[in-house]
Design a protein around this motif. Structure first.
Motif, PDB file in Angstrom:
ATOM      1  N   GLY A  33      -0.505  -2.053  11.266  1.00  0.00           N
ATOM      2  CA  GLY A  33      -0.360  -1.357   9.987  1.00  0.00           C
ATOM      3  C   GLY A  33       0.355  -0.036  10.133  1.00  0.00           C
ATOM      4  N   ALA A  90      -4.922   6.647   4.537  1.00  0.00           N
ATOM      5  CA  ALA A  90      -3.879   5.906   3.809  1.00  0.00           C
ATOM      6  C   ALA A  90      -2.600   6.729   3.722  1.00  0.00           C
ATOM      7  CB  ALA A  90      -4.384   5.549   2.418  1.00  0.00           C
ATOM      8  N   ARG A  91      -2.734   8.002   3.350  1.00  0.00           N
ATOM      9  CA  ARG A  91      -1.534   8.835   3.193  1.00  0.00           C
ATOM     10  C   ARG A  91      -0.894   9.133   4.544  1.00  0.00           C
ATOM     11  NH1 ARG A  91      -3.261  13.717   0.869  1.00  0.00           N
ATOM     12  NH2 ARG A  91      -5.397  13.001   0.712  1.00  0.00           N
ATOM     13  N   ARG A  93      -1.138   7.261   7.217  1.00  0.00           N
ATOM     14  CA  ARG A  93      -0.490   6.042   7.718  1.00  0.00           C
ATOM     15  C   ARG A  93       0.871   5.871   7.055  1.00  0.00           C
ATOM     16  NH1 ARG A  93      -2.628  -0.063   6.744  1.00  0.00           N
ATOM     17  NH2 ARG A  93      -2.266   0.590   4.606  1.00  0.00           N
ATOM     18  N   ALA A  94       0.923   6.115   5.741  1.00  0.00           N
ATOM     19  CA  ALA A  94       2.204   5.982   5.045  1.00  0.00           C
ATOM     20  C   ALA A  94       3.233   6.938   5.644  1.00  0.00           C
ATOM     21  CB  ALA A  94       2.016   6.250   3.562  1.00  0.00           C
ATOM     22  N   VAL A  97       4.319   5.719   9.091  1.00  0.00           N
ATOM     23  CA  VAL A  97       5.212   4.554   9.025  1.00  0.00           C
ATOM     24  C   VAL A  97       6.580   4.959   8.482  1.00  0.00           C
ATOM     25  CG1 VAL A  97       5.547   2.278   7.990  1.00  0.00           C
ATOM     26  CG2 VAL A  97       3.294   2.942   8.803  1.00  0.00           C
ATOM     27  N   LEU A  98       6.581   5.808   7.446  1.00  0.00           N
ATOM     28  CA  LEU A  98       7.863   6.226   6.861  1.00  0.00           C
ATOM     29  C   LEU A  98       8.706   6.993   7.882  1.00  0.00           C
ATOM     30  CD1 LEU A  98       6.606   7.349   3.329  1.00  0.00           C
ATOM     31  CD2 LEU A  98       8.150   5.454   3.811  1.00  0.00           C
ATOM     32  N   PRO A 127       2.915  11.125   1.250  1.00  0.00           N
ATOM     33  CA  PRO A 127       3.108  10.949  -0.196  1.00  0.00           C
ATOM     34  C   PRO A 127       2.062  11.722  -1.006  1.00  0.00           C
ATOM     35  CG  PRO A 127       2.274   8.919   0.792  1.00  0.00           C
ATOM     36  CD  PRO A 127       2.443   9.905   1.909  1.00  0.00           C
ATOM     37  N   PRO A 129       1.472  11.922  -4.724  1.00  0.00           N
ATOM     38  CA  PRO A 129       1.962  11.425  -6.014  1.00  0.00           C
ATOM     39  C   PRO A 129       1.743  12.370  -7.174  1.00  0.00           C
ATOM     40  CG  PRO A 129       0.013  10.228  -5.332  1.00  0.00           C
ATOM     41  CD  PRO A 129       0.389  11.099  -4.186  1.00  0.00           C
TER      42      PRO A 129
ATOM     43  N   SER B 155       9.661   8.043  -2.849  1.00  0.00           N
ATOM     44  CA  SER B 155       9.349   8.491  -1.485  1.00  0.00           C
ATOM     45  C   SER B 155      10.618   8.933  -0.754  1.00  0.00           C
ATOM     46  CB  SER B 155       8.660   7.346  -0.741  1.00  0.00           C
ATOM     47  OG  SER B 155       8.591   7.618   0.619  1.00  0.00           O
ATOM     48  N   TYR B 169       5.100  11.421  -8.765  1.00  0.00           N
ATOM     49  CA  TYR B 169       5.297  10.097  -9.364  1.00  0.00           C
ATOM     50  C   TYR B 169       3.950   9.570  -9.817  1.00  0.00           C
ATOM     51  CZ  TYR B 169       6.022   5.059  -9.683  1.00  0.00           C
ATOM     52  OH  TYR B 169       6.061   3.756 -10.127  1.00  0.00           O
ATOM     53  N   ALA B 606       6.367  -3.051   6.403  1.00  0.00           N
ATOM     54  CA  ALA B 606       5.314  -2.100   6.789  1.00  0.00           C
ATOM     55  C   ALA B 606       5.404  -0.803   5.981  1.00  0.00           C
ATOM     56  CB  ALA B 606       5.433  -1.797   8.278  1.00  0.00           C
ATOM     57  N   LYS B 607       6.627  -0.327   5.749  1.00  0.00           N
ATOM     58  CA  LYS B 607       6.771   0.945   5.030  1.00  0.00           C
ATOM     59  C   LYS B 607       6.315   0.802   3.578  1.00  0.00           C
ATOM     60  CE  LYS B 607      10.387   2.890   7.866  1.00  0.00           C
ATOM     61  NZ  LYS B 607      11.751   3.318   8.036  1.00  0.00           N
ATOM     62  N   HIS B 609       4.335  -1.408   2.372  1.00  0.00           N
ATOM     63  CA  HIS B 609       2.893  -1.665   2.360  1.00  0.00           C
ATOM     64  C   HIS B 609       2.109  -0.352   2.485  1.00  0.00           C
ATOM     65  CE1 HIS B 609      -0.751  -4.053   3.055  1.00  0.00           C
ATOM     66  NE2 HIS B 609      -1.051  -3.166   3.988  1.00  0.00           N
ATOM     67  N   ALA B 610       2.475   0.416   3.476  1.00  0.00           N
ATOM     68  CA  ALA B 610       1.730   1.666   3.726  1.00  0.00           C
ATOM     69  C   ALA B 610       1.874   2.627   2.549  1.00  0.00           C
ATOM     70  CB  ALA B 610       2.251   2.317   5.009  1.00  0.00           C
ATOM     71  N   LEU B 611       3.083   2.726   2.024  1.00  0.00           N
ATOM     72  CA  LEU B 611       3.311   3.646   0.912  1.00  0.00           C
ATOM     73  C   LEU B 611       2.552   3.194  -0.333  1.00  0.00           C
ATOM     74  CD1 LEU B 611       4.884   6.054  -0.309  1.00  0.00           C
ATOM     75  CD2 LEU B 611       6.702   4.446  -0.888  1.00  0.00           C
ATOM     76  N   LEU B 613      -0.089   1.309  -0.600  1.00  0.00           N
ATOM     77  CA  LEU B 613      -1.543   1.476  -0.471  1.00  0.00           C
ATOM     78  C   LEU B 613      -1.942   2.946  -0.562  1.00  0.00           C
ATOM     79  CD1 LEU B 613      -1.642  -1.525   0.069  1.00  0.00           C
ATOM     80  CD2 LEU B 613      -3.199  -1.081   1.957  1.00  0.00           C
ATOM     81  N   ALA B 614      -1.113   3.794   0.002  1.00  0.00           N
ATOM     82  CA  ALA B 614      -1.433   5.232  -0.070  1.00  0.00           C
ATOM     83  C   ALA B 614      -1.430   5.700  -1.525  1.00  0.00           C
ATOM     84  CB  ALA B 614      -0.405   6.027   0.738  1.00  0.00           C
ATOM     85  N   LEU B 615      -0.464   5.220  -2.304  1.00  0.00           N
ATOM     86  CA  LEU B 615      -0.396   5.626  -3.710  1.00  0.00           C
ATOM     87  C   LEU B 615      -1.552   5.033  -4.511  1.00  0.00           C
ATOM     88  CD1 LEU B 615       3.432   5.529  -4.493  1.00  0.00           C
ATOM     89  CD2 LEU B 615       2.008   7.414  -3.739  1.00  0.00           C
ATOM     90  N   GLU B 617      -4.515   4.302  -3.308  1.00  0.00           N
ATOM     91  CA  GLU B 617      -5.760   4.973  -2.923  1.00  0.00           C
ATOM     92  C   GLU B 617      -5.828   6.398  -3.446  1.00  0.00           C
ATOM     93  OE1 GLU B 617      -7.048   4.437   1.087  1.00  0.00           O
ATOM     94  OE2 GLU B 617      -6.659   2.292   1.041  1.00  0.00           O
ATOM     95  N   SER B 618      -4.676   6.910  -3.891  1.00  0.00           N
ATOM     96  CA  SER B 618      -4.711   8.257  -4.480  1.00  0.00           C
ATOM     97  C   SER B 618      -5.249   8.218  -5.907  1.00  0.00           C
ATOM     98  CB  SER B 618      -3.319   8.878  -4.467  1.00  0.00           C
ATOM     99  OG  SER B 618      -2.504   8.202  -5.397  1.00  0.00           O
TER     100      SER B 618
END
Lengths: 167, 675
Positions: A33, A90-91, A93-94, A97-98, A127, A129, B155, B169, B606-607, B609-611, B613-615, B617-618
């Motif tokens: 992940g 979560a953030r 990890r994003a 990965v980014l 991120p 948001p 992003s 966003y 992967a990118k 997916h991760a992005l 899910l992060a959004l 979960e926010s």
């Protein structure tokens, strides 16, 4: 119980750390992940997670919980207090990965401190948001569409006003 | 708070000038029309004709005198009275206020949306006032693919410009209240963080200097509720769009300056490219839901006019400020897309009829409602005028004693009719001539528009083409108005394409009825006499040529051909402002990768997916509050049960809202890939 010895390429992790296969698979999925796919990296990361943990990841859930805790600690050290909180993993990890953190190998996580350029990049990639909400209510405005008719209605003690309040 | 005027002393003079002269002109024109028609007595169709003429002539008289006012305002050069402008010293001071720049979007092309946001952001940054601004992209997108593409584009943008914590966003999961609801949701969540809010459209682009000036004007004028910066149409290449862009650039300033000159602090709000005082907006502009059914009841569709009226009712002024500049948008690429947009606006504007008499509103707010209605109702009125003219002529032809025409006093006054026709045409064309005059006399402007000769030629060509297109729009708008009032549904299935050529079959399908109407008009006129046919040529020509006109003007190649020959050129094309150039280059440099299947993309990349899910979960609790259990169940069965059946649109959205499903499905895919 099946067990395998997991050799690691990471000098900071003892080479004798091992995990039961199901736990190792769960850990691999977890780290995939984050973009890791190389077997050596996954092996090193499993060892990094289970280092000092005597149960060898007997339960996959426990191993993953340990991995989450490890990563949260690592992310909070990299991202700082600004991003602390329930969504950190979560953030983080994003952002990881980014920034393609996995391309730097498992050593990025297992070394004592992450490189400065990566820290800057990953912090900029988290991120965000929206800022914290400051709740307000927009009251629905009353518009009497036909005031003259409204006067007549009131005179006759008639019906309700001609604009509804929907909420 | 009672509505009261904040207008300057000259307001009365300005308003009496425009409205008074428009009224006098209408009365004189109507009397003349009555004189012409009553030579042989007045028949019932002629009474109707005079009444319709009065309405239509009044409308063009108001436009005419507004254009004259605009010309004088621009020629004499003073700023609008009533607003306090910053001094040089005040301009040097950092902004003390906080402003949000919000862009509500709905299934738009993310490449152009985020390119415009980036160009605007960078333009604000270049002013040195970035700390006073935050940017929000407020998505109401319902298509899963648009949603995921927006997340990725957002992003990327944040990382490109270091906009983390300044460019936000948010996607709404339900579209209650459409754009007005989207903006209302923003106000209720984050509005109180900001003194002012700049509202943009999905295709809006604004210069940073304009945004800073708007914020400063709001600071200096605490009773100003809304400042509207009239947007200039730019950026499209089809001939139809270039015609609109050119017309907007040459004649638009005259019209906008004219409206601003007499409406002053009781101007209107157009829904975008405007700054609003956030707290006043929150407290006083929550839209009511109108009683009854659509088209006149239910949620208010065209929210902007109503918000301006409510703001004015609360005691805040609403200003149209043409001199701001730096405000851009894109026109529709072709006539059909233009008509499609009109269909939506038409219904919204007609809904305002029920608000004209509402209590507590400023008279000018009522006037704006009526003008909005009239901008669409004028078409069926002209149509009815035309038809009653025909009926009156047929009545005279078949029911009047032919010998009476030999009597000199009863003969039709042909020169008088021509005179009235010439006056009407003159009033219609005056705004164009005034716009051309200003462009010709302003130093350097004509040169940037292809030179004086080409500029004049462009105005002539645009006038001819606009005259040919007008009858078709008259029929389209009449159809929309009758459809709205009579309650029948006006179906429209064509899609707006980005500067793509329009197929001939589509043109023929849309205009078959218009061509038939043209043939019918010619036949009816021929029954009267040949001269009648000649009078109708300006209308009939456009109808008979509607298919080639629509198809050919939709061509980008023709638009570019015209541009290469220096026709319909804008100064913003020959010397593009930095913000326009930047938006264009960003669109070209940072192409947004298309998302063909949103769920597949989130599960395999992967990118993404991760992005995603992060959004998700926010916004904890989002899935529980919005997802439909049946759709989620179906999505889980297909995704986790190994079914090859594709997900429905609803299932895709349900899956994309559920962190657990996405995580499980991705894990399953990764495991399957390894084994």
């Amino acid at each position: 119980m099946d067990s395998v010895t997991t050799l690691t390429a990471c000098p900071s992790v003892p080479s004798t750390v091992w995990a039961v296969p199901r736990s190792r698979a769960a850990l691999d999925t977890f780290f995939r992940g984050f973009g890791f796919s190389d077997e050596t990296d996954l092996s090193a990361l499993a060892a990094w997670v289970l280092d000092g943990y005597s149960a060898h990841g007997g339960q996959p859930q426990a191993a993953v919980a340990l991995a989450r805790a490890r990563m949260e600690t690592w992310l909070s050290s990299v991202l700082g207090l600004e991003h602390a909180g329930p969504g950190l993993l979560a953030r983080g990890r994003a952002a990881f990965v980014l920034c393609d953190g996995a391309s730097r190998g498992a050593r990025l996580l297992t070394r004592p401190a992450a490189p400065e350029d990566f820290v800057r990049a990953v912090r900029a990639a988290v991120p965000v948001p929206a800022p914290a909400q400051v709740s307000a209510v927009m009251p629905e405005q009353q518009l009497v569409l036909w005031p003259f008719g409204e006067l007549l209605r009131r005179w006759w003690r008639g019906a309700s006003p001609d604009v509804s309040i929907s909420r | 708070m009672e509505a009261h005027s904040f207008s300057p002393e000259s307001a009365g003079f300005r308003r009496a000038g425009v409205l008074g002269l428009a009224a006098v002109t209408t009365v004189v024109g109507t009397l003349e029309m009555h004189r012409l028609l009553s030579a042989q007595g007045t028949s019932a169709p002629e009474v109707v004709l005079v009444f319709l003429f009065a309405l239509c002539f009044g409308w063009i008289a108001l436009s005419f005198w507004t254009a004259i006012a605009g010309f004088l305002q621009l020629a004499l050069g003073p700023r609008l009275p009533g607003l306090r402008y910053p001094s040089v010293d005040e301009e040097a001071v950092p902004l003390a206020s906080r402003t949000s720049v919000v862009m509500p979007i709905h299934n738009e092309d993310p490449a152009s949306v985020f390119a415009n946001v980036q160009a605007t952001y960078e333009s604000v940054a270049a002013t040195g006032h970035l700390d006073a601004f935050d940017f929000y992209v407020l998505s109401d997108s319902t298509r899963a693919e648009a949603w995921v593409a927006e997340e990725l584009a957002w992003s990327d943008l944040c990382r490109r410009v270091g906009g983390q914590g300044r460019i936000f966003y948010r996607r709404r999961t339900d579209n209650t209240g459409k754009k007005a609801g989207n903006l209302g949701d923003f106000c209720e969540r984050w509005g109180r963080r900001y003194d002012f809010t700049v509202v943009l459209d999905a295709d809006s682009l604004m210069d940073g200097r304009t945004l800073v000036t708007m914020a400063r004007l709001m600071e200096l004028n605490p009773r100003a509720g809304i400042l509207q910066a009239p947007p200039l149409n730019v950026g499209r290449t089809t001939l139809f769009a270039r015609l609109q862009q050119f017309a907007g650039r040459v004649y638009g300033p005259i019209v906008a300056a004219g409206a601003a000159a007499w409406q002053l602090g009781e101007s209107n709000y157009w829904g975008h490219n405007a700054i609003i005082r956030t707290e006043a907006f929150i407290n006083h502009c929550g839209l009511p839901v109108l009683p009854g059914k659509q088209p006149f009841g239910g949620h208010i569709l065209s929210h902007d006019f109503v918000e301006a009226a409510l703001m004015r009712r609360a005691g805040y002024t609403v200003w149209l400020v043409p001199e701001l500049g730096g405000s851009y948008e894109q026109p529709p690429p072709n006539l059909l897309a233009y008509a499609q947009r009109d269909r939506r606006w038409c219904q919204g504007n007609l809904q305002h009829l029920s608000l004209v008499m509402a209590g507590g509103l400023h008279p000018f707010s009522r006037g704006h409602f009526l003008m909005g209605v009239m901008s669409y109702v004028a078409s069926p009125l002209w149509l009815l005028f035309l038809l009653s003219g025909l009926v009156a002529a047929l009545h005279d032809r078949f029911f009047l004693d032919v010998h009476s025409l030999d009597t000199a006093s009863l003969a039709f006054d042909a020169p008088g009719s021509l005179r009235l026709f010439a006056v009407s045409m003159g009033m219609l064309l005056t705004p164009k001539l005034l716009g051309l005059t200003l462009a010709l006399v302003r130093p350097g402007e004509a040169a940037k528009m292809g030179g004086r000769v080409r500029l004049t030629l462009s105005v002539l060509l645009e006038s001819v083409l606009a005259s040919l297109l007008a009858p078709v729009m008259m029929l389209f708008q009449s159809h929309f108005v009758f459809g709205t009032i009579l309650g029948y549904r006006v179906n429209w299935s064509s899609q707006q394409r980005e500067d793509a050529d329009l197929p001939w079959a589509e043109g023929a399908r849309r205009h078959a009825a218009h061509m038939a109407a043209g043939v019918g008009l010619v036949a009816a006129a021929a029954l009267v006499n040949a001269a009648m046919v000649a009078w109708l040529i300006p209308v009939v020509a456009g109808l008979l040529l509607s298919v080639p006109l629509t198809v050919l003007t939709a061509r980008s190649s023709l638009g570019q051909w015209a541009a290469r020959r220096g026709l319909f050129l804008l100064p913003e094309e020959t010397e593009p402002p930095e913000v326009l150039e930047r938006a264009q280059s960003i669109t070209e440099e940072h192409a947004v990768e298309p998302v063909s299947d949103a769920v597949e993309r989130v599960l395999t990349d992967a990118k993404t997916h991760a992005l995603h899910l992060a959004l998700l979960e926010s916004q904890p609790g989002l899935a529980e509050s919005t997802s439909t259990p049946a759709a989620l169940e179906g999505a889980r069965r297909k995704l986790l049960g190994g079914s090859a059946e594709p997900l429905s649109a609803q299932e895709k959205v349900a899956a994309l809202l559920d962190v657990g499903t996405l995580s499980e499905a991705r894990e399953q895919r990764l495991t399957r890939a390894l084994s």
